[in-house]
Design a protein around this motif. Structure first.
Motif, mmCIF file in Angstrom:
data_model
loop_
_atom_site.group_PDB
_atom_site.id
_atom_site.type_symbol
_atom_site.label_atom_id
_atom_site.label_comp_id
_atom_site.label_asym_id
_atom_site.label_seq_id
_atom_site.Cartn_x
_atom_site.Cartn_y
_atom_site.Cartn_z
ATOM 1 N N HIS A 667 0.825 -1.206 0.000
ATOM 2 C CA HIS A 667 0.000 0.000 0.000
ATOM 3 C C HIS A 667 0.862 1.261 0.000
ATOM 4 O O HIS A 667 0.594 2.209 -0.718
ATOM 5 C CB HIS A 667 -0.935 0.011 1.210
ATOM 6 C CG HIS A 667 -2.037 -1.004 1.133
ATOM 7 N ND1 HIS A 667 -2.519 -1.476 -0.063
ATOM 8 C CD2 HIS A 667 -2.756 -1.627 2.097
ATOM 9 C CE1 HIS A 667 -3.486 -2.348 0.185
ATOM 10 N NE2 HIS A 667 -3.640 -2.459 1.475
ATOM 11 N N THR A 670 2.301 1.787 -3.325
ATOM 12 C CA THR A 670 1.319 2.370 -4.240
ATOM 13 C C THR A 670 1.255 3.885 -4.049
ATOM 14 O O THR A 670 1.259 4.643 -5.015
ATOM 15 C CB THR A 670 -0.064 1.750 -3.979
ATOM 16 O OG1 THR A 670 0.019 0.355 -4.223
ATOM 17 C CG2 THR A 670 -1.118 2.354 -4.891
ATOM 18 N N VAL A 740 -5.532 3.773 -2.563
ATOM 19 C CA VAL A 740 -5.332 2.642 -3.466
ATOM 20 C C VAL A 740 -6.452 2.540 -4.496
ATOM 21 O O VAL A 740 -6.201 2.452 -5.695
ATOM 22 C CB VAL A 740 -5.216 1.328 -2.660
ATOM 23 C CG1 VAL A 740 -5.146 0.132 -3.601
ATOM 24 C CG2 VAL A 740 -3.978 1.370 -1.772
ATOM 25 N N GLU A 741 -7.685 2.599 -4.029
ATOM 26 C CA GLU A 741 -8.814 2.401 -4.944
ATOM 27 C C GLU A 741 -9.104 3.646 -5.771
ATOM 28 O O GLU A 741 -9.274 3.570 -6.986
ATOM 29 C CB GLU A 741 -10.077 2.028 -4.153
ATOM 30 C CG GLU A 741 -10.070 0.641 -3.584
ATOM 31 C CD GLU A 741 -10.106 -0.424 -4.670
ATOM 32 O OE1 GLU A 741 -10.639 -0.168 -5.764
ATOM 33 O OE2 GLU A 741 -9.561 -1.520 -4.414
ATOM 34 N N SER A 744 -5.162 5.853 -6.907
ATOM 35 C CA SER A 744 -4.260 5.098 -7.774
ATOM 36 C C SER A 744 -5.004 4.380 -8.898
ATOM 37 O O SER A 744 -4.707 4.565 -10.076
ATOM 38 C CB SER A 744 -3.472 4.095 -6.944
ATOM 39 O OG SER A 744 -2.735 3.248 -7.789
ATOM 40 N N ARG A 745 -5.982 3.577 -8.516
ATOM 41 C CA ARG A 745 -6.568 2.705 -9.534
ATOM 42 C C ARG A 745 -7.542 3.438 -10.443
ATOM 43 O O ARG A 745 -7.834 2.946 -11.528
ATOM 44 C CB ARG A 745 -7.278 1.530 -8.862
ATOM 45 C CG ARG A 745 -6.282 0.596 -8.225
ATOM 46 C CD ARG A 745 -6.922 -0.659 -7.688
ATOM 47 N NE ARG A 745 -5.937 -1.416 -6.922
ATOM 48 C CZ ARG A 745 -6.244 -2.368 -6.054
ATOM 49 N NH1 ARG A 745 -7.511 -2.692 -5.843
ATOM 50 N NH2 ARG A 745 -5.294 -2.998 -5.409
ATOM 51 N N PHE A 746 -8.078 4.556 -9.998
ATOM 52 C CA PHE A 746 -9.059 5.222 -10.860
ATOM 53 C C PHE A 746 -8.588 6.595 -11.329
ATOM 54 O O PHE A 746 -8.442 6.834 -12.519
ATOM 55 C CB PHE A 746 -10.404 5.330 -10.138
ATOM 56 C CG PHE A 746 -11.558 5.561 -11.066
ATOM 57 C CD1 PHE A 746 -12.020 4.541 -11.878
ATOM 58 C CD2 PHE A 746 -12.168 6.805 -11.155
ATOM 59 C CE1 PHE A 746 -13.073 4.751 -12.750
ATOM 60 C CE2 PHE A 746 -13.226 7.021 -12.020
ATOM 61 C CZ PHE A 746 -13.682 5.990 -12.820
ATOM 62 N N GLN A 749 -5.135 6.602 -13.223
ATOM 63 C CA GLN A 749 -5.325 5.904 -14.498
ATOM 64 C C GLN A 749 -6.014 6.809 -15.509
ATOM 65 O O GLN A 749 -5.641 6.877 -16.675
ATOM 66 C CB GLN A 749 -6.190 4.647 -14.292
ATOM 67 C CG GLN A 749 -5.492 3.491 -13.618
ATOM 68 C CD GLN A 749 -4.400 2.892 -14.492
ATOM 69 O OE1 GLN A 749 -4.401 3.070 -15.698
ATOM 70 N NE2 GLN A 749 -3.459 2.207 -13.872
ATOM 71 N N ARG A 831 -18.219 3.387 -12.029
ATOM 72 C CA ARG A 831 -17.172 2.382 -11.808
ATOM 73 C C ARG A 831 -17.758 0.982 -11.830
ATOM 74 O O ARG A 831 -17.125 0.053 -12.347
ATOM 75 C CB ARG A 831 -16.450 2.641 -10.480
ATOM 76 C CG ARG A 831 -15.660 3.928 -10.521
ATOM 77 C CD ARG A 831 -14.900 4.150 -9.254
ATOM 78 N NE ARG A 831 -13.750 3.240 -9.147
ATOM 79 C CZ ARG A 831 -12.849 3.323 -8.173
ATOM 80 N NH1 ARG A 831 -12.983 4.247 -7.243
ATOM 81 N NH2 ARG A 831 -11.841 2.484 -8.135
ATOM 82 N N GLU A 835 -16.636 -1.748 -14.504
ATOM 83 C CA GLU A 835 -16.164 -3.069 -14.105
ATOM 84 C C GLU A 835 -16.963 -4.154 -14.839
ATOM 85 O O GLU A 835 -16.401 -5.105 -15.385
ATOM 86 C CB GLU A 835 -16.329 -3.214 -12.595
ATOM 87 C CG GLU A 835 -15.669 -4.427 -12.014
ATOM 88 C CD GLU A 835 -15.870 -4.501 -10.497
ATOM 89 O OE1 GLU A 835 -15.763 -3.453 -9.816
ATOM 90 O OE2 GLU A 835 -16.135 -5.603 -10.006
#
Length: 1099
Positions: A667, A670, A740-741, A744-746, A749, A831, A835
């Motif tokens: 974490h 990240t 993280v969610e 970073s991931r959304f 990106q 989201r 997904e």
RNA sequence: GGGCCAAUAGCUCAAUCAGGUUGAGCGCCACUCUGAUAAGGUGGAGGCUCUCGGUUCAAAUCCGAGUUGGCCCA
């Protein structure tokens, strides 16, 4: 630190942490942070002093990490927090360690060595141990006032203990008592009940028959301590118990034995009698008053033989169903219960054993023997005189000295007590004044403990401790243990000294209150003479628990320094593990109440213990432990701290886990990657956060910028709420999920392409300002947990514009301008749709880089339609779809089939016992139209008469008991995906909200873009092979076997050239550049690239 | 021997207070992605919710008894 300076590619905790330690030193980060809050509202935290033995273990590490996280959080909230660490440095544990070191075996060795020398050795040893802990705590990144810890051995602190004790004495709560106590015969001191540790040992188990006088027969008793038989004073029975007289026969002779009815078989079996017969049935009451002959009357001539001795009495500690015989051998000299009963009966207390566990001359034949060693002789004496019915051994738990592991003995001695039983009501009331986290710890465990607490024996017959500040008249200083209660009581004539100043004023000798050391070697020589009487000091020292019990004022150096006591006391918060309910939580309440009538703390955070990964308790002595230093070596301080702090701090134990550590490192890595991603671009563009502020770009913010800022606000709100409830684990979880969610991931990106733009643009500036704000606030939120990496990131982001340290920042508060619940919900829907879309794509075998012509979203409710229509463009991007279509629940696709999901909260009450059966039928049904009639048809075979709507209307006139029937509210209809279309249901928080259908048909245009993107990706990989700079221009050589595909790619020539920064497309000679063969979806292609010669720098 | 707390996927936990078809993260397996990549995505396997009784139409959840672990007390 320079703003946007180059940072490590990889998160390297060790190097980073080393660097930050140096940096903190350079800028006096801790001192500045404390100073920064010096005008704030005060917050009085009190550190529970760890005992100075060895180094920090995982439990202490967790404890100090928890303290650190809350102290930092409170500081960020503006409080001026008291953070003086403390160390508990007196007591038996250190004495025994020093004795070991010096090779001593008992008190005589110490006396020969000299008290003064021994105390000096203890002081040196304690200070040595303290250093190890100090450096460990600092190494963990804990920020407390390490330059000035409170030490329980300092004169100011010892004075605080004297003061507290004297206040208790003022309230008439100090008493000298002749009482039954647990004694360690090796340490030759009383020890408190909570210092007794129980472990299983093998001991004698003997049944002894006492010859009755004035009548035939014997009463049978049982004991595991034969050495207490010489002190036998009476036998106790349960007044209401059932007893029997048994005539038992062995070797041709018979005898009459009295035992409890429920025990008689077991007793006679133990005695190996050939045969027996119950001849008499009685109650306990019938036995009362019977007298017997002392079983060792010859060996112990001084045995109790006063009026009433050696008779049977009732006592409530007797149980006719427990161990033994139902008749209890009672020796008031050797046990608390026996002692109390003996007192009630008005008996003198006979205790023929000294403080060293050796029989005195009162013990007659046994004089001079150590009690446990005398067991054997006593047993054989009893056998010889015919009293022994059976001698066996048994394994049971027996008390031992917590320090030296010697079996304790119960004897009666003179001790000093704080009679907290006199203020029991006040104690219980004061419990209610404090708030505990978790609350059950206070109301169940702690209250029970306090209710049962006996008077506090505070005296110890040792050396390394705070001397009792009690002086008594010299002529009454008689030897202890003599059992003589007739003499005047010391506690009626005592002088209790409260401060060093008072000491200097009243003693006969010259004493300088500024420099006097209050240890035993100094004060033992001091005398007080008043009104013609000379007083000498009671030689005892305090129970070490008394030391820490005064910590709330000891921390403030009160009473010597009275400048802050009034303002700060009592403590706002204390924070320790659950073993302290009997320890520090209790001792402080007792002392606070006895001395000041008040609980010395207002809030208690009670955490658990650190357990091994497999759930066992850690144990240093058995070498079952995880060493914090190893944890740091493997993952670093921030990772260890965040792991520890991710555990519930309220009552539950924590299982250490290397997996958990690794997850935390991932974490933090990240976060590191998120943080360093925008730096090169910001540097390149000369982004200046003080000019390009969020405010200045507000009108250019895009939906996702606004969304991540909205999420940041909710994260702050959630964290603050959790931290204020002492659930830093939940606060951390919220933060890490955000990082993280969401970030970073959304967000990252999605925002990458905006940052890759070469030209300056409003969109790019908005993205910079957004991520800058997000990162900057995130590291402030993380700072209490992971102070090192937070500092590094903060420094890199702020340069000279921020504080010298992130820890001076204010705790981030919610910025109402960016709160947007609707947007958060919208994106949650998007989201979920994305997904599901990715899933559907995979089913259709279409990769994300190939566009799809159309995505159809079948929405169950208007909320989804709103979200999609507000963010259609974003969704097109994310799903790489040319078009997004929304179908509402009303305009459903006719290709779709439906099934039903049962809502058990509706179905259950209606259908009762058959609800499960109906539910299964509903789940399995497949129908074309989502309506109730179709559904009823489909499940008709499980419905009983009258359970369908049709039947109901037909029978309406019947007037029968109404039958259950399916209602709209009992079911929700679910779409079933047709085979030819790739569709996946989406939803969040466990609820379905619709289905995403991906139309994966191919057109020439789509193939063109798809193949072009395949080429681009491969060229990018080859650029990476060559380690080309992002900006570097290249020559591209493309050979595609399949003409159709070659043509398709050529249609996107411009896109390819721009994305891979190819200035020329031409042949590259075999020897030059980098050439590779590829197989793209079955099509062979050869790609070669060659960096273009850098043109001469031109202005 | 008594009190308190805990027991749910391989691991860490959520859902328990207010009963309604057990969830997340990590780990594992397969596939996939690739200019923050020791990353990321998709799918999959994996649960008699410690045991036994009871209450209820319905129990991980409420009640009782036990088992195991931790702490405390004797």
């Amino acid at each position: 630190m320079d703003r946007f300076a180059e940072v490590d590619d990889q998160y390297d905790p060790h190097e980073l942490e080393g660097r930050i330690f140096d940096y903190w030193d350079d800028v006096d980060a801790y001192e500045q942070t404390v100073e920064h809050r010096s005008d704030g509202e005060t917050y009085f935290f009190v550190d529970g002093p760890p005992y100075t033995s060895g180094s920090a273990h995982m439990g202490t590490t967790w404890n100090k990490s928890l303290k650190d996280v809350y102290i930092r959080f409170l500081r960020m909230q503006g409080y001026d927090v008291t953070d003086r660490p403390g160390y508990d440095m007196h007591g038996l544990p250190i004495e025994t360690r020093v004795e070991e070191r010096l090779g001593f075996e008992n008190k005589k060795d110490i006396e020969e060595f000299g008290e003064e020398n021994f105390i000096q050795e203890c002081k040196d040893y304690a200070n040595e141990q303290l250093e190890g802990l100090q450096s460990d705590f600092q190494d963990f990144g804990v920020w407390m006032d390490w330059d000035d810890p409170y030490r329980t051995v300092s004169p100011e602190y010892m004075e605080a203990a004297w003061w507290g004790f004297s206040k208790a004495a003022d309230r008439d709560l100090v008493e000298k008592g002749h009482r039954s106590i647990s004694q360690c015969p090796r340490c030759e001191t009383a020890i408190a009940n909570n210092e007794v540790e129980y472990e299983d040992v093998e001991d004698p188990s003997i049944y002894v028959a006492f010859d009755l006088e004035d009548r035939e027969g014997k009463v049978v008793i049982w004991t595991t301590t034969p050495w207490t038989i010489p002190a036998n004073t009476f036998v106790a029975v349960d007044e209401e118990g059932e007893y029997v007289g048994v005539r038992a026969e062995k070797d041709g002779t018979d005898e009459l034995l009295y035992v409890a009815e429920p025990k008689h078989e077991a007793v006679l079996k133990a005695g190996r009698y050939d045969d027996y017969e119950v001849v008499e049935e009685l109650t306990g009451e019938d036995l009362i008053g019977w007298s017997y002959e002392h079983p060792l009357s010859e060996e112990v001539p001084d045995h109790p033989d006063h009026e009433g001795a050696c008779e049977v009495y009732a006592a409530d500690y007797v149980d006719t169903h427990g161990d033994g015989t139902g008749l209890v051998h009672s020796a008031p000299g050797h046990g608390e219960e026996d002692f109390e009963r003996g007192r009630e009966l008005g008996f003198p207390i006979f205790c023929p054993v000294g403080g060293d566990g050796v029989y005195t001359d009162d013990a007659g034949a046994y004089e001079g023997q150590y009690v446990k060693e005398a067991n054997e002789e006593i047993i054989s004496d009893l056998e010889e005189n015919g009293s022994m019915l059976a001698a066996e051994t048994t394994t049971h738990s027996y008390g031992h000295c917590w320090r030296c592991d010697t079996g304790i003995v119960q004897i009666v001695t003179d001790q000093w007590f704080i009679t907290i039983t006199d203020v029991k009501d006040e104690l219980l009331e004061n419990i209610g004044e404090s708030q505990w986290y978790p609350d059950w710890a206070r109301d169940n465990r702690f209250r029970d403990f306090v209710e049962d607490a006996p008077d506090w024996n505070v005296s110890r017959q040792r050396y390394w401790g705070i001397p009792l500040p009690v002086w008594t008249p010299e002529e009454r200083a008689e030897p202890r243990d003599d059992g003589d209660e007739s003499r005047a009581r010391d506690d009626e004539e005592m002088i209790v000294i409260s401060t060093r100043e008072e000491l200097a004023e009243r003693v006969d000798q010259d004493v300088d209150p500024e420099t006097v050391d209050l240890h035993k070697d100094t004060v033992d020589d001091l005398t007080i003479t008043e009104d013609g009487t000379t007083y000498t000091r009671v030689p005892d020292v305090f129970d070490v628990w008394l030391d820490s019990s005064v910590a709330t004022w000891g921390t403030l150096d009160f009473p010597e320094d009275d400048s802050r006591f009034e303002e700060l006391w009592p403590a706002d918060l204390i924070l320790e593990a659950h073993d302290q309910t009997r320890g520090w939580f209790w001792s402080q309440l007792g002392m606070g109440t006895a001395a000041l009538g008040q609980s010395p703390y207002e809030q208690v955070l009670m955490h658990g213990h650190a357990l091994m990964p497999d759930g066992r308790a850690m144990s240093k002595s058995k070498d079952i432990l995880v060493d914090p230093h190893e944890a740091i070596d493997r993952h670093g301080r921030d990772v260890m701290r965040t792991f520890l702090l991710s555990n519930n701090p309220q009552g539950d134990d924590m299982r250490f886990s290397w997996d958990g550590m690794q997850t935390m490192e991932n974490h933090l890595r990240t976060l590191w990657n998120v943080f360093r991603f925008p730096l090169p671009y910001m540097r390149l563009d000369g982004f200046d956060p003080t000019e390009t502020t969020l405010e200045s770009v507000e009108s250019d913010l895009e939906a996702l910028d606004e969304w991540i800022l909205a999420r940041l606000q909710s994260t702050k709100a959630e964290m603050t709420e959790h931290l204020e409830e002492f659930r830093q684990d939940r606060a951390l979880e919220a933060l890490l999920e955000f990082v993280v969610e969401d970030v970073s991931r959304f967000y990252v990106q999605a925002v990458r392409e905006r940052m890759w733009e070469e030209e300056d643009s409003a969109s790019k500036r908005a993205a910079y300002a957004t991520i800058y704000r997000v990162l900057r606030e995130t590291v402030v939120l993380l700072a209490p947990y992971a102070p090192f990496v937070s500092e590094e990131i903060y420094g890199t982001l702020t340069g000279d514009d921020g504080h010298d340290t992130v820890h001076m920042e204010d705790w981030p508060t919610v910025d109402d301008r960016f709160v947007d619940d609707r947007l958060e919900t919208d994106v949650a829907f998007l989201r979920a749709i994305e997904e599901a879309g990715a899933n559907a794509r995979q089913q259709a075998g279409r990769k994300l880089r190939w566009p799809v012509p159309r995505v159809v979203i079948a929405a169950d409710d208007d909320r989804v339609i709103d979200a999609v229509s507000r963010h259609t463009g974003l969704l097109e991007d994310r799903l790489n779809a040319r078009e997004i279509e929304v179908v509402s629940a009303e305009d459903r696709w006719e290709e779709l089939a439906y099934s039903a999901e049962a809502d058990m909260s509706e179905l259950g009450p209606a259908f009762g016992g058959r609800a499960g059966e109906v539910m299964n039928a509903l789940n399995e049904a497949r129908i074309d139209e989502p309506d109730l009639a179709a559904l009823e048809d489909a499940v008709a075979d499980v419905l009983e008469d009258g359970e369908s709507a049709e039947q109901r209307s037909a029978e309406d006139s019947g007037g029968d008991e109404p039958r259950a029937q399916l209602e709209e509210s009992m079911v929700s209809f679910v779409t079933e995906t047709p085979e030819e279309i790739a569709g996946t249901a989406f939803g969040f928080d466990g609820d379905d909200h619709g289905v995403v259908y991906v139309d994966a048909s191919l057109t020439e245009d789509i193939e063109s873009e798809g193949y072009a993107r395949e080429v681009i990706r491969r060229v990018q990989e080859m650029r990476k092979d060559l380690e080309l700079d992002v900006e570097e221009r290249i020559v591209l050589d493309l050979e595609i076997d399949d003409d159709r595909v070659a043509d398709l790619v050529a249609q996107r020539d411009g896109l390819v050239r721009e994305e891979v920064r190819a200035d020329e497309i031409r042949d590259v000679a075999d020897d030059d550049g980098h050439r590779k063969e590829w197989d793209v979806e079955g099509v062979e292609m050869t790609i070669a690239i060659e960096p273009l010669a850098t043109p001469e720098a031109s202005d």
